[in-house]
Design a protein around this motif. Structure first.
Motif: not given
Length: 158
Positions: A74-101
């Motif tokens: 719904l958030k992405v669809a709203y942003d696509v269908l409205t004329p205002t551009y709400y996206m602020k893209p970026g890349v984050i480094a997320f520390p994992l708790e998961a250990r196995t492959d």
């Protein structure tokens, strides 16, 4: 040795055979009854006790993930269908708790399935997942929501 899931499926098939109705609804009823029988009658056996707790966790996780999926869509669809551009893209480094492959793969795929996020890479030491985020208004909030998703997934996997 046959595992608890196999026993549950076997009990469901027996239920369907005894009732003579081979429908999806009857299969679901058989699985539910088989789960109740296994959870109650064999609760002293560790493998079955673990199964009795994992099934409700898995069902809750599926509901949680589907809800998150709907909200993200719904958030992405709203942003696509409205004329205002709400996206602020970026890349984050997320520390994992998961250990196995396997855990890392499942968490990364769950993140990629959610619209607005895409898993890019895992660090060589397998402790950080790099994620592209479409709506990076508050990095701490994004990491918090991803941490919650990872925690819920690991509850089911471990």
């Amino acid at each position: 040795m046959i595992g608890p899931l196999a026993w549950n499926i076997l009990l469901a098939m027996l239920w369907m055979g005894f009732t003579g109705s081979f429908t999806g609804t009857n299969l679901f009823i058989g699985l539910a009854l088989g789960y109740l029988v296994l959870a109650y009658a064999l609760r002293g056996i560790p493998a079955f006790a673990n199964y009795a707790t994992k099934v409700p966790r898995t069902i809750r996780f599926i509901g949680f993930f589907l809800w998150e999926l709907i909200l993200s869509n719904l958030k992405v669809a709203y942003d696509v269908l409205t004329p205002t551009y709400y996206m602020k893209p970026g890349v984050i480094a997320f520390p994992l708790e998961a250990r196995t492959d396997g855990e890392i793969t499942i968490v990364a795929n769950l993140i990629s399935l959610t619209p607005g996020t895409l898993s890019l890479d895992v660090s060589s030491d397998r402790k950080v997942l790099y994620i592209h985020v479409m709506y990076l208004d508050d990095e701490a909030e994004v990491v918090k929501s991803l941490r919650y998703l990872e925690h819920r997934a690991l509850e089911v996997l471990r």
